[in-house]
Design a protein around this motif. Structure first.
Motif, short mmCIF file in Angstrom:
data_model
loop_
_atom_site.label_atom_id
_atom_site.label_comp_id
_atom_site.label_asym_id
_atom_site.label_seq_id
_atom_site.Cartn_x
_atom_site.Cartn_y
_atom_site.Cartn_z
N GLY A 95 0.81 -1.21 0.00
CA GLY A 95 0.00 0.00 0.00
C GLY A 95 0.84 1.26 0.00
N ASN A 96 2.12 1.12 0.39
CA ASN A 96 3.00 2.29 0.36
C ASN A 96 3.62 2.44 -1.03
OD1 ASN A 96 2.89 3.36 3.03
ND2 ASN A 96 3.97 1.54 3.71
N PRO A 97 3.79 3.68 -1.49
CA PRO A 97 4.36 3.84 -2.84
C PRO A 97 5.87 3.64 -2.86
CG PRO A 97 3.98 5.99 -1.84
CD PRO A 97 3.50 4.96 -0.85
N LEU A 98 6.38 3.46 -4.07
CA LEU A 98 7.82 3.47 -4.28
C LEU A 98 8.23 4.94 -4.30
CD1 LEU A 98 10.52 2.14 -5.39
CD2 LEU A 98 9.56 2.51 -7.65
N THR A 99 9.08 5.38 -3.36
CA THR A 99 9.46 6.81 -3.35
C THR A 99 10.85 6.98 -3.98
OG1 THR A 99 10.49 6.77 -1.17
CG2 THR A 99 8.13 7.24 -1.24
N ILE A 100 10.95 8.00 -4.81
CA ILE A 100 12.22 8.29 -5.49
C ILE A 100 12.53 9.77 -5.29
CG2 ILE A 100 13.48 8.20 -7.67
CD1 ILE A 100 11.38 6.10 -8.60
N GLU A 101 13.72 10.04 -4.72
CA GLU A 101 14.13 11.43 -4.42
C GLU A 101 15.54 11.68 -4.94
OE1 GLU A 101 13.26 12.38 -0.01
OE2 GLU A 101 13.09 10.20 -0.20
N PRO A 102 15.93 12.95 -5.03
CA PRO A 102 17.33 13.23 -5.40
C PRO A 102 18.26 12.80 -4.27
CG PRO A 102 16.19 15.26 -4.81
CD PRO A 102 15.16 14.18 -4.85
N LEU A 103 19.54 12.61 -4.59
CA LEU A 103 20.51 12.16 -3.59
C LEU A 103 20.59 13.13 -2.41
CD1 LEU A 103 23.64 10.80 -5.49
CD2 LEU A 103 22.02 9.50 -4.11
N ARG A 104 20.74 12.58 -1.21
CA ARG A 104 20.89 13.37 0.00
C ARG A 104 22.28 14.02 0.02
NH1 ARG A 104 22.43 10.48 4.96
NH2 ARG A 104 21.89 11.70 6.77
N ASN A 105 22.42 15.08 0.78
CA ASN A 105 23.71 15.76 1.00
C ASN A 105 24.25 16.52 -0.21
OD1 ASN A 105 23.78 14.83 3.62
ND2 ASN A 105 25.11 13.10 3.16
N LEU A 106 23.45 16.64 -1.26
CA LEU A 106 23.88 17.39 -2.43
C LEU A 106 22.79 18.39 -2.81
CD1 LEU A 106 25.22 14.40 -4.53
CD2 LEU A 106 26.61 16.35 -3.84
N PRO A 107 23.18 19.62 -3.27
CA PRO A 107 22.14 20.57 -3.65
C PRO A 107 21.37 20.10 -4.89
CG PRO A 107 24.35 21.49 -3.98
CD PRO A 107 24.54 20.12 -3.42
N VAL A 108 20.07 20.31 -4.87
CA VAL A 108 19.24 19.89 -6.00
C VAL A 108 19.30 20.96 -7.09
CG1 VAL A 108 16.86 19.43 -6.72
CG2 VAL A 108 17.69 18.58 -4.53
N LYS A 110 17.29 20.33 -10.23
CA LYS A 110 15.87 20.20 -10.55
C LYS A 110 15.46 18.73 -10.44
CE LYS A 110 12.42 21.19 -14.11
NZ LYS A 110 12.10 19.85 -14.60
N ASP A 111 14.31 18.51 -9.82
CA ASP A 111 13.75 17.15 -9.66
C ASP A 111 14.78 16.17 -9.08
OD1 ASP A 111 11.52 18.31 -10.73
OD2 ASP A 111 11.80 17.46 -12.73
N LEU A 112 15.21 15.21 -9.90
CA LEU A 112 16.10 14.16 -9.39
C LEU A 112 17.57 14.43 -9.73
CD1 LEU A 112 13.80 11.17 -10.40
CD2 LEU A 112 14.06 12.16 -8.12
N ALA A 113 17.85 15.57 -10.35
CA ALA A 113 19.22 15.89 -10.74
C ALA A 113 19.88 16.80 -9.69
CB ALA A 113 19.24 16.57 -12.10
N CYS A 114 21.00 16.32 -9.15
CA CYS A 114 21.73 17.08 -8.13
C CYS A 114 22.94 17.78 -8.74
CB CYS A 114 22.26 16.13 -7.06
SG CYS A 114 20.98 15.43 -6.09
N ASP A 115 23.40 18.81 -8.04
CA ASP A 115 24.63 19.49 -8.43
C ASP A 115 25.80 18.71 -7.82
OD1 ASP A 115 26.73 21.10 -8.94
OD2 ASP A 115 25.92 22.90 -7.98
N MET A 116 26.58 18.05 -8.67
CA MET A 116 27.67 17.19 -8.20
C MET A 116 28.99 17.94 -8.05
SD MET A 116 26.23 14.10 -8.17
CE MET A 116 27.47 12.83 -8.36
N SER A 117 29.01 19.27 -8.36
CA SER A 117 30.30 19.97 -8.40
C SER A 117 31.00 19.97 -7.04
CB SER A 117 30.13 21.38 -8.95
OG SER A 117 29.10 22.04 -8.26
N GLY A 118 30.25 20.17 -5.95
CA GLY A 118 30.85 20.16 -4.61
C GLY A 118 31.48 18.82 -4.29
N PHE A 119 30.80 17.77 -4.72
CA PHE A 119 31.28 16.39 -4.50
C PHE A 119 32.63 16.19 -5.19
CE2 PHE A 119 31.20 12.01 -6.35
CZ PHE A 119 31.32 11.28 -5.18
N PHE A 120 32.75 16.67 -6.43
CA PHE A 120 34.01 16.48 -7.15
C PHE A 120 35.09 17.46 -6.71
CE2 PHE A 120 31.13 14.24 -10.10
CZ PHE A 120 31.76 13.01 -10.05
N GLU A 121 34.69 18.66 -6.25
CA GLU A 121 35.69 19.60 -5.70
C GLU A 121 36.40 18.98 -4.50
OE1 GLU A 121 33.60 23.24 -4.90
OE2 GLU A 121 33.29 23.55 -7.05
N LYS A 122 35.64 18.20 -3.74
CA LYS A 122 36.25 17.55 -2.57
C LYS A 122 37.27 16.48 -2.97
CE LYS A 122 32.74 18.72 0.79
NZ LYS A 122 31.69 18.28 1.72
#
Lengths: 251, 109
Positions: A95-108, A110-122
């Motif tokens: 009865g519960n839906p399948l939930t899909i969200e953008p990755l945690r700890n990264l700025p969004v 739009k929708d499911l696409a995150c900004d990965m630049s901070g991740f790679f700068e590290k």
């Protein structure tokens, strides 16, 4: 013609996809035909192709090599191209839906696409760059695959930069300076690369205010890594080597 | 938010505390075998250089260890920045040191 596995069953899957931008967002509900054999990326692609053309998400290889399709699925970070709906829904009450969200700890973005630049700068800040010790005119250094250093590097080297570990890490959530498991795992592979000449530079880079010592060894990174790597072990190795270097006053 | 030096200080202070904690627990069990009284404790500790050093070291190690641990919590949960964090670590460390030193002086001198 559809194969047996691709033929829709009579049932529909309730899917809740997070839609929004950097400032705000909400879950939108969709009904997706359930297939016998279906990945999370198949579900997202179905929604984008048949229901919501403006849905934004990221993918490339579809075979678990490029590391671009990671999302939060039912609250857990996963590579969506290699995660089947059956597995993602295991333990979820009917009865519960399948939930899909953008990755945690990264700025969004739009929708499911995150900004990965901070991740790679590290990765750069962790001195994740190879420092060659020979020029192209010199002979290639022979590295024994049986050496302890090479074995340690091999254990950590299959990272696909998907940021699943980064999204799973509570130390990243709490400390914005923390370099995170992926960048530190990369640093560990280079520490164990006998051809590399940047050891002390790298040990200093991972000893700062966001360095390896901020890891709490909660092991979510190792738990969720889709390639079954063990970044916690790599970070422990870095803690050991930086401690030795600090006691010898090399860093 | 800690670097290698604070990390080392916290690990080393923990290593110092391990035998001291066991010593303290053993003494507690031994000391209360005939009932617990302030006079009995003071008769053992007053004028004792050994107990002064034992608990003096304990207080120093605990002050270092706890202030670094609370520094990490303060940064991760309260989002306190570097300068205030250094101030807070110093204040907590010196606070524990002063309180602990007062207690050690009170029972050994």
């Amino acid at each position: 013609m559809l194969s047996e596995a691709e033929k829709p069953t009579a049932e529909f899957l309730d899917v809740a996809i997070w839609r929004g931008n950097a400032k705000r967002g909400v879950f939108h509900s969709y009904k997706v035909p359930q297939l016998e054999n279906q990945t999370i990326l198949d579900v997202v692609s179905y929604v984008q192709r048949h229901i919501e053309p403006k849905l934004t998400y990221r993918f490339a290889c579809r075979v678990g090599m490029c590391g671009s399709c990671a999302m939060m699925v039912n609250g857990r970070p996963m590579w969506t191209c290699r995660t089947h709906v059956d597995r993602a829904m295991r333990g979820i009450m009917r009865g519960n839906p399948l939930t899909i969200e953008p990755l945690r700890n990264l700025p969004v973005i739009k929708d499911l696409a995150c900004d990965m630049s901070g991740f790679f700068e590290k990765w750069t800040r962790a001195e994740g760059r190879f420092h060659p010790t020979r020029t192209r005119s010199e002979a290639i250094e022979a590295i024994s695959p049986d050496s302890d250093a090479r074995k340690a590097a091999n254990e950590a080297i299959e990272c696909i930069n998907c940021a699943v570990c980064y999204a799973a890490c509570d130390a990243v959530t709490g400390n914005k300076h923390y370099l995170g498991p992926a960048a530190l795992n990369r640093a560990w592979t280079l520490i164990n690369d006998q051809r590399d000449g940047g050891r002390n530079l790298r040990l200093s880079a991972v000893s700062g205010k966001g360095g390896c010592h901020n890891c709490h060894s909660q092991q979510s990174c190792s738990n969720y890594c889709p390639n079954e790597l063990n970044p916690t072990m790599s970070i422990t190795g870095l803690k050991r080597e930086t401690t030795k270097a600090a006691l010898k006053r090399e860093i | 938010m800690i670097g290698v030096r604070l990390y080392l200080a916290q690990r080393l202070s923990a290593m110092v505390m391990v035998p001291l904690v066991f010593g303290h627990l053993a003494i507690m069990i031994y000391a209360i075998r005939d009932g617990l009284s302030a006079a009995e404790i003071l008769s053992r500790t007053q004028g004792s250089i050994f107990w002064g050093l034992f608990y003096g070291l304990f207080v120093i190690a605990a002050a270092i260890h706890a202030s670094i641990g609370l520094r990490v919590l303060a940064h991760e949960y309260l989002k306190i920045g570097n300068t205030n964090l250094n101030l807070l670590t110093g204040l907590i460390g010196s606070g524990f040191l002063i309180l602990g030193a007062r207690a050690v002086i009170a029972v050994t001198l």
